[in-house]
Design a protein around this motif. Structure first.
Motif, PDB file in Angstrom:
ATOM      1  N   GLU B  15       0.808  -1.223   0.000  1.00 12.65           N
ATOM      2  CA  GLU B  15       0.000   0.000   0.000  1.00 12.65           C
ATOM      3  C   GLU B  15       0.838   1.269   0.000  1.00 12.65           C
ATOM      4  OE1 GLU B  15      -2.933  -0.262   3.066  1.00 12.65           O
ATOM      5  OE2 GLU B  15      -3.760  -2.093   2.182  1.00 12.65           O
ATOM      6  N   ARG B  16       2.002   1.184   0.613  1.00 12.72           N
ATOM      7  CA  ARG B  16       2.840   2.386   0.644  1.00 12.72           C
ATOM      8  C   ARG B  16       3.264   2.805  -0.763  1.00 12.72           C
ATOM      9  NH1 ARG B  16       6.275   0.506   5.891  1.00 12.72           N
ATOM     10  NH2 ARG B  16       5.059   1.633   7.451  1.00 12.72           N
ATOM     11  N   LYS B  17       3.154   1.869  -1.690  1.00 15.47           N
ATOM     12  CA  LYS B  17       3.584   2.126  -3.052  1.00 15.47           C
ATOM     13  C   LYS B  17       2.617   3.068  -3.760  1.00 15.47           C
ATOM     14  CE  LYS B  17       5.368  -0.545  -6.893  1.00 15.47           C
ATOM     15  NZ  LYS B  17       4.679  -1.484  -7.775  1.00 15.47           N
ATOM     16  N   GLY B  18       1.337   2.932  -3.468  1.00 11.11           N
ATOM     17  CA  GLY B  18       0.361   3.880  -4.001  1.00 11.11           C
ATOM     18  C   GLY B  18      -0.270   3.466  -5.329  1.00 11.11           C
ATOM     19  N   HIS B  19       0.331   2.504  -6.049  1.00 10.83           N
ATOM     20  CA  HIS B  19      -0.249   2.009  -7.310  1.00 10.83           C
ATOM     21  C   HIS B  19       0.373   0.650  -7.585  1.00 10.83           C
ATOM     22  CE1 HIS B  19       3.543   2.800  -9.484  1.00 10.83           C
ATOM     23  NE2 HIS B  19       3.639   3.769  -8.591  1.00 10.83           N
ATOM     24  N   ASP B  20      -0.233  -0.128  -8.456  1.00  9.80           N
ATOM     25  CA  ASP B  20       0.269  -1.482  -8.759  1.00  9.80           C
ATOM     26  C   ASP B  20       0.723  -2.186  -7.485  1.00  9.80           C
ATOM     27  OD1 ASP B  20      -0.163  -0.990 -11.406  1.00  9.80           O
ATOM     28  OD2 ASP B  20       1.909  -0.367 -11.821  1.00  9.80           O
ATOM     29  N   GLU B  21      -0.208  -2.310  -6.563  1.00 12.42           N
ATOM     30  CA  GLU B  21       0.204  -2.682  -5.212  1.00 12.42           C
ATOM     31  C   GLU B  21       0.513  -4.172  -5.032  1.00 12.42           C
ATOM     32  OE1 GLU B  21      -3.065  -0.826  -3.350  1.00 12.42           O
ATOM     33  OE2 GLU B  21      -2.158   1.163  -3.523  1.00 12.42           O
ATOM     34  N   LYS B  22       0.438  -4.929  -6.119  1.00 15.30           N
ATOM     35  CA  LYS B  22       0.716  -6.368  -6.011  1.00 15.30           C
ATOM     36  C   LYS B  22       2.160  -6.695  -6.380  1.00 15.30           C
ATOM     37  CE  LYS B  22      -3.147  -8.143  -4.612  1.00 15.30           C
ATOM     38  NZ  LYS B  22      -3.126  -8.740  -3.259  1.00 15.30           N
ATOM     39  N   VAL B  23       2.815  -5.837  -7.148  1.00 18.09           N
ATOM     40  CA  VAL B  23       4.172  -6.158  -7.625  1.00 18.09           C
ATOM     41  C   VAL B  23       5.175  -5.133  -7.107  1.00 18.09           C
ATOM     42  CG1 VAL B  23       3.427  -7.335  -9.712  1.00 18.09           C
ATOM     43  CG2 VAL B  23       3.715  -4.847  -9.743  1.00 18.09           C
ATOM     44  N   THR B  24       6.446  -5.545  -7.095  1.00 18.43           N
ATOM     45  CA  THR B  24       7.487  -4.602  -6.656  1.00 18.43           C
ATOM     46  C   THR B  24       7.787  -3.606  -7.775  1.00 18.43           C
ATOM     47  OG1 THR B  24       9.380  -5.836  -7.497  1.00 18.43           O
ATOM     48  CG2 THR B  24       8.557  -6.432  -5.297  1.00 18.43           C
ATOM     49  N   HIS B  25       8.572  -2.572  -7.418  1.00 19.51           N
ATOM     50  CA  HIS B  25       8.895  -1.555  -8.422  1.00 19.51           C
ATOM     51  C   HIS B  25      10.147  -1.913  -9.212  1.00 19.51           C
ATOM     52  CE1 HIS B  25      11.642  -0.532  -5.160  1.00 19.51           C
ATOM     53  NE2 HIS B  25      12.330   0.229  -5.992  1.00 19.51           N
ATOM     54  N   TYR B  26      10.756  -3.047  -8.903  1.00 22.94           N
ATOM     55  CA  TYR B  26      12.013  -3.392  -9.575  1.00 22.94           C
ATOM     56  C   TYR B  26      11.767  -3.818 -11.027  1.00 22.94           C
ATOM     57  CZ  TYR B  26      13.759  -3.341  -4.794  1.00 22.94           C
ATOM     58  OH  TYR B  26      14.086  -2.960  -3.535  1.00 22.94           O
ATOM     59  N   CYS B  27      12.780  -3.597 -11.869  1.00 27.04           N
ATOM     60  CA  CYS B  27      12.674  -3.960 -13.279  1.00 27.04           C
ATOM     61  C   CYS B  27      12.597  -5.488 -13.413  1.00 27.04           C
ATOM     62  CB  CYS B  27      13.910  -3.504 -14.055  1.00 27.04           C
ATOM     63  SG  CYS B  27      14.334  -1.787 -13.846  1.00 27.04           S
ATOM     64  N   PRO B  28      12.095  -5.949 -14.538  1.00 26.87           N
ATOM     65  CA  PRO B  28      12.093  -7.398 -14.766  1.00 26.87           C
ATOM     66  C   PRO B  28      13.518  -7.937 -14.740  1.00 26.87           C
ATOM     67  CG  PRO B  28      10.818  -6.239 -16.469  1.00 26.87           C
ATOM     68  CD  PRO B  28      11.472  -5.185 -15.640  1.00 26.87           C
ATOM     69  N   GLY B  29      13.705  -9.021 -14.050  1.00 24.68           N
ATOM     70  CA  GLY B  29      15.026  -9.647 -14.009  1.00 24.68           C
ATOM     71  C   GLY B  29      15.989  -9.017 -13.032  1.00 24.68           C
ATOM     72  N   CYS B  30      15.541  -8.028 -12.285  1.00 25.01           N
ATOM     73  CA  CYS B  30      16.411  -7.356 -11.309  1.00 25.01           C
ATOM     74  C   CYS B  30      16.700  -8.270 -10.120  1.00 25.01           C
ATOM     75  CB  CYS B  30      15.735  -6.083 -10.820  1.00 25.01           C
ATOM     76  SG  CYS B  30      16.661  -5.285  -9.490  1.00 25.01           S
ATOM     77  N   GLY B  31      17.911  -8.206  -9.628  1.00 21.83           N
ATOM     78  CA  GLY B  31      18.285  -9.058  -8.498  1.00 21.83           C
ATOM     79  C   GLY B  31      17.744  -8.580  -7.159  1.00 21.83           C
ATOM     80  N   HIS B  32      17.439  -7.284  -7.030  1.00 21.90           N
ATOM     81  CA  HIS B  32      16.944  -6.766  -5.753  1.00 21.90           C
ATOM     82  C   HIS B  32      15.724  -7.550  -5.269  1.00 21.90           C
ATOM     83  CE1 HIS B  32      19.387  -3.276  -4.842  1.00 21.90           C
ATOM     84  NE2 HIS B  32      19.189  -2.717  -6.020  1.00 21.90           N
ATOM     85  N   GLY B  33      14.781  -7.797  -6.230  1.00 23.71           N
ATOM     86  CA  GLY B  33      13.536  -8.496  -5.856  1.00 23.71           C
ATOM     87  C   GLY B  33      13.856  -9.857  -5.253  1.00 23.71           C
ATOM     88  N   THR B  34      14.770 -10.583  -5.911  1.00 17.73           N
ATOM     89  CA  THR B  34      15.134 -11.923  -5.434  1.00 17.73           C
ATOM     90  C   THR B  34      15.796 -11.837  -4.059  1.00 17.73           C
ATOM     91  OG1 THR B  34      15.644 -12.383  -7.742  1.00 17.73           O
ATOM     92  CG2 THR B  34      16.300 -14.043  -6.118  1.00 17.73           C
ATOM     93  N   ALA B  35      16.778 -10.953  -3.943  1.00 19.16           N
ATOM     94  CA  ALA B  35      17.520 -10.836  -2.677  1.00 19.16           C
ATOM     95  C   ALA B  35      16.570 -10.460  -1.540  1.00 19.16           C
ATOM     96  CB  ALA B  35      18.622  -9.796  -2.822  1.00 19.16           C
ATOM     97  N   GLN B  36      15.679  -9.532  -1.818  1.00 19.32           N
ATOM     98  CA  GLN B  36      14.804  -9.065  -0.742  1.00 19.32           C
ATOM     99  C   GLN B  36      13.829 -10.148  -0.320  1.00 19.32           C
ATOM    100  OE1 GLN B  36      13.441  -4.952  -1.476  1.00 19.32           O
ATOM    101  NE2 GLN B  36      15.441  -4.452  -0.593  1.00 19.32           N
ATOM    102  N   LYS B  37      13.421 -10.951  -1.304  1.00 14.77           N
ATOM    103  CA  LYS B  37      12.522 -12.036  -0.949  1.00 14.77           C
ATOM    104  C   LYS B  37      13.252 -13.078  -0.092  1.00 14.77           C
ATOM    105  CE  LYS B  37       8.972 -14.898  -2.866  1.00 14.77           C
ATOM    106  NZ  LYS B  37       8.600 -15.722  -4.002  1.00 14.77           N
ATOM    107  N   LEU B  38      14.487 -13.356  -0.433  1.00 14.12           N
ATOM    108  CA  LEU B  38      15.271 -14.303   0.373  1.00 14.12           C
ATOM    109  C   LEU B  38      15.407 -13.792   1.811  1.00 14.12           C
ATOM    110  CD1 LEU B  38      18.152 -15.269  -2.114  1.00 14.12           C
ATOM    111  CD2 LEU B  38      16.114 -16.619  -1.526  1.00 14.12           C
ATOM    112  N   ILE B  39      15.619 -12.498   1.937  1.00 10.59           N
ATOM    113  CA  ILE B  39      15.765 -11.923   3.283  1.00 10.59           C
ATOM    114  C   ILE B  39      14.434 -12.044   4.040  1.00 10.59           C
ATOM    115  CG2 ILE B  39      16.213  -9.792   4.573  1.00 10.59           C
ATOM    116  CD1 ILE B  39      18.069  -8.963   2.193  1.00 10.59           C
ATOM    117  N   ALA B  40      13.348 -11.756   3.333  1.00 11.65           N
ATOM    118  CA  ALA B  40      12.030 -11.856   3.982  1.00 11.65           C
ATOM    119  C   ALA B  40      11.772 -13.289   4.455  1.00 11.65           C
ATOM    120  CB  ALA B  40      10.941 -11.398   3.020  1.00 11.65           C
ATOM    121  N   GLU B  41      12.142 -14.239   3.617  1.00  8.71           N
ATOM    122  CA  GLU B  41      11.940 -15.643   3.991  1.00  8.71           C
ATOM    123  C   GLU B  41      12.779 -16.013   5.213  1.00  8.71           C
ATOM    124  OE1 GLU B  41      10.881 -17.254  -0.510  1.00  8.71           O
ATOM    125  OE2 GLU B  41      12.858 -17.688   0.356  1.00  8.71           O
TER     126      GLU B  41
END
Ligand SMILES: Cc1ncc(C[n+]2csc(CCOP(=O)(O)OP(=O)(O)O)c2C)c(N)n1
Ligand code: SF4
Lengths: 352, 471
Positions: B15-41
């Motif tokens: 919700e803090r994102k304000g739009h497209d609230e289901k997906v992250t703002h990272y580009c397709p194939g970006c490593g940030h999304g993967t790394a952050q998910k690993l940290i969350a897990e």
């Protein structure tokens, strides 16, 4: 009575601890290092936290972290170090974090020297860092006020979620006076917006980024609204014999001490001199100055160890009519009482 | 791509994102999304969600707080380790995570990361090395490879102009404090598995109070590398990992003892704190000699080491004990060069204006140069006290009171040459009666560092009084 004789710089730390401060982060610089020395001793022995940072950039960011975690936190430095903190201070303002920063001013620009100037006025009073923000700025003129202002600064910082500056100078920091340390102990409380690493605070967010211009605008309006409140509620100043005065000195810090002696010497010679001394530089006691100017006929003499930075604010406050003189010293040179007296006498003669 | 369930440590909708609230703002194939998910897990797995305070840097991951349902702090560029230090020193039980890009950590924030590591700050740092500045549009990072083209190295990074790519794990290894240092890569599924393990270890070491841990994650930025996500991962495997070998640099989690970075002493309560602040320096209340004196503007001057500054302190203390206002100002900075020192003390029944004095009414001259320097400044009718053990010349002024006393000799007789200053101020007190010698006696116990000297000082005072009487 439980009075101790101590330096202004040491009084800062006594004020801080009785004011509920729990954390000090700092980097050495003359003429502010004694504050860090006193903090290293007293914060540590009191079971509070003192940590020497690797730079002033780090100091202010450690403040950012500790304030985010709800601490009453402070640092102390001098011009070059305060300049390095500019970005961090702006972030603190944006994220609305409370902290106390002491600036024991030395001469500049550049490395300058360790003698007193008041030339950080614009940097500290007008903001210093980027963006539209303000710091509350207290200007002590004695060791006792170094103690008292620091003591109450933390509550002020918490109340408005702002940085409170103690704007001092090399002389006020070095000077020893009596301090009574028997007062009430103040304390911080749990802050609903801070992070404590627990479930209740988990949803809190400390940030200064708002990518959407409308949201950033709204945030800025909120900050500006807060600053207007501060301007209504926090102004503090002292008037000395202004009622019948024909000449009014406007001065803060060490300059105001010298003016105090000068106005007495002038009175002894039959000149009705007085003084308005801002204790808060932001918010500035502009209205008080305006009402002193209202009747007309008064000369204002702004005495500063800079090129007239506060005089600009005094001019704004009193309008274009009144005679306003600027007595300025730079480089760490501090005027004698007699210099101010003689110059005032000469200028009054010219006027007449 | 298989759609996994969101970890608990992530918000369900951003919700803090304000739009497209289901997906992250990272580009397709970006490593940030993967790394952050690993940290969350890992946060889920370790059950530390409530305790985590996640520090986002400036860079593409600036908005990490859109995703993490944990405490969040957004930091200025490069300073997250300093901010995390502030948090660490405040909250004992928080799990402090600093997540930083390579511009943030290895460029602008190099000092902060090195010092936090060296202090062994009890934090976990996840360092995303994508060999480029992502957020600002693909400029050279300290980690950019030689020959790599970026917006600011359009012809490729060169050794001569830009220096070598920096291996942060290798640099980190030179410090002894970090307990866990590992480099992983998101180039392959196997690499991701290793990364998952390293991330967990990095957090576990903090949970176990073992100290500072550092996990470098090689991570793709297909957009700024101008590659497809697939070719980006291939380039990582074939090129990036050659320069940045994937390995465990240090793992001493098991063998290291628990550490206490705070090293805090016990917390003093209000009364104990007041006691600490008062020390044994609280001044006694003394009655003085009766009448309040006129303002005393005292200049004490001599060689450094003659106790000039401390004589001033004693005088100021006497004044305060007698209920007077007092200020003390030392000579300062360049004035101190050449071994000269002076102190200015004001004593007054009224509020004191300037602590700086240009016309003293009392000069206490401990040596010749001081007399030379200040004789002419003394106000007519004032006093000059001369240490005649050292100063041989006469005082020229005829419009002031002069009192000479062999202060150094008197002090020497008591084998305490350092107390010549006490002789001088005693002489001042006896002659002017501005403050009482009785007061000086009473403040000695709260002024003299070594208590065995109190008695010697008292004897010196007695002898000075006698000398003044006979003079
Ligand atoms: C003081 C300061 N200087 C410059 C910037 C601009 N800036 C924002 S992000 C960034 C680079 C970030 O690169 P990196 O740390 O590698 O993170 P990435 O975006 O690649 O994840 C820069 C230079 C800034 N925000 N603040
Ligand atoms: S620019 Fe690069 S690092 Fe940033 S989000 Fe896109 S792919 Fe990721």
């Amino acid at each position: 009575m439980s009075k101790r004789l101590m330096k202004g710089n040491e009084a800062i730390i006594h004020g801080a601890l009785t004011g509920g401060a729990t954390h000090f982060f700092g980097y050495p610089i003359t003429p502010a290092s004694e504050i860090a020395h006193a903090a290293a001793q007293y914060f540590t022995l009191a079971g509070r936290t003192f940590l020497q940072a690797e730079s002033e950039v780090s100091s202010i960011n450690m403040l950012y972290g500790a304030a985010s975690a709800g601490a009453r936190v402070m640092t102390a430095s001098s011009g070059p170090g305060i300049a390095l903190m500019a970005e961090g201070l702006s972030y603190m303002a944006g994220a609305e974090l409370p902290c106390v920063v002491v600036d024991v001013q030395r001469a500049g620009p550049g490395l300058g020297n360790i003698w007193p100037e008041q030339s950080d006025y614009n940097m500290v009073i007008k903001g210093g860092g980027h963006g539209n923000y303000r710091n509350i700025v207290l200007a002590p003129n004695s060791a006792l006020e170094m103690f008292e202002f620091t003591r109450t600064a933390f509550a002020l910082a918490d109340a408005y979620r702002m940085t409170v500056f103690i704007l001092s100078d090399a002389y006020i920091g070095q000077m020893m006076e009596a301090i009574d340390i028997s007062g009430e102990m103040l304390k911080g409380e749990r802050k609903p917006w801070a992070l404590y690493g627990d479930r209740n605070s988990r949803n809190n967010l400390i940030t200064s980024i708002l990518m959407n211009p409308e949201l950033q605008q709204r945030h800025n309006e909120k900050l500006q609204h807060k600053y207007r409140e501060v301007e209504k509620q926090c102004i503090s100043f002292e008037q000395v014999l202004t009622e019948d005065a024909e000449v009014i000195f406007v001065a803060f810090g060490i300059s105001s001490r010298i003016c105090m002696s000068a106005l007495r010497a002038l009175r002894a010679r039959g000149i009705r001199a007085g003084m308005l001394r801002p204790k808060t530089l932001y918010p500035f006691p502009g209205e008080a100055l305006a009402s002193l100017a209202a009747g007309g006929g008064r000369t204002f003499i702004v005495v500063e160890l800079n090129d007239g930075m506060m005089a600009d604010d005094v001019r704004l406050a009193v309008g274009s009519e009144p005679m306003l003189l600027r007595y300025n010293w730079l480089g760490g040179v501090v005027p004698t009482v007699d210099e101010i007296v003689q110059r005032t006498l000469q200028d009054l003669q010219k006027e007449a | 791509m298989i759609k996994h369930q969101k970890p608990e440590a992530f918000y369900d909708t951003f919700e803090r994102k304000g739009h497209d609230e289901k997906v992250t703002h990272y580009c397709p194939g970006c490593g940030h999304g993967t790394a952050q998910k690993l940290i969350a897990e890992a946060i889920d797995l370790l059950g530390i969600q409530d305790r985590v305070i996640f520090h986002s840097p400036v860079g593409c991951s600036v908005f990490s707080y859109y995703y993490y349902d944990t405490g969040n702090i957004q930091c200025s560029h490069g300073r997250a380790p300093a901010v995390a230090t502030g948090v660490r020193r405040t909250l004992d039980d928080a799990i402090v995570i600093s997540y930083q890009g390579d511009g943030d950590l290895a460029g602008i924030g190099l000092a902060e990361i090195m010092h936090a590591a060296n202090r062994g700050e009890q934090i976990t740092v996840f360092f995303i090395n994508n060999a480029i500045y992502g957020m600002t549009g693909g400029q050279m990072a300290p980690t950019t490879l030689l020959g790599q083209k970026t917006a600011t190295t359009p012809l490729g990074r060169t050794h001569g102009r830009d220096g070598e790519p920096m291996g942060m794990c290798e640099i980190m290894e030179a410090l002894t404090s970090p307990v866990f240092i590992e480099r992983v890569s998101l180039s392959t599924a196997a690499g991701v598995m290793k990364a998952r393990k390293a991330i967990r270890k990095g957090l576990e070491s903090q949970i176990q109070h073992k100290g500072f841990s550092f996990v470098e994650i090689l991570s793709p930025c297909p957009i700024n590398w101008k590659m497809t996500p697939v070719s980006a991962r291939k380039w990582m495997k074939e090129t990036l990992e050659k320069r940045y070998p994937v390995k465990t640099f240090r793992d001493q989690i098991t063998e290291r003892p628990e550490i206490d970075t705070h090293q805090r002493l016990p917390w003093l309560n209000d009364e104990e704190l007041i006691e600490l602040l008062q020390g044994n320096e609280v001044l006694p209340v003394c009655s003085g000699s009766g009448e309040a004196p006129e303002e005393q503007r005292i200049k004490i001057a001599g060689f450094g080491g003659q106790g000039v500054l401390s004589a001033g302190v004693l005088l100021a203390k006497c004044g305060i004990s007698e209920g007077l206002e007092a200020t003390w100002l030392p000579s300062y900075g360049p004035e101190m060069r050449g071994g000269h020192a002076n102190a200015t003390v004001l004593l007054s029944p009224d509020r004191i204006g300037s602590p700086v004095v240009d016309d003293p009414n009392v000069l206490i001259a401990m040596n010749g140069p001081s007399l030379d320097l200040f004789e002419d400044t003394v106000a007519p009718g004032g006093w000059i006290f001369v240490n005649s053990s050292i100063i041989s010349r006469e005082v020229r002024r005829k419009d002031v009171h002069v009192f000479k006393i062999p202060a150094s000799d008197i002090a020497k007789e008591h084998r305490l040459l350092a107390a010549a200053n006490v002789v001088m101020i005693t002489a001042y007190m006896v002659n002017t009666k501005a403050v009482s010698v009785e007061t000086l006696r009473s403040i000695l116990p709260v002024s003299v560092k070594k208590q065995e000297y109190v008695q010697t000082n008292i004897k010196i005072i007695e002898q000075t009084i006698a000398y003044c009487r006979d003079a």
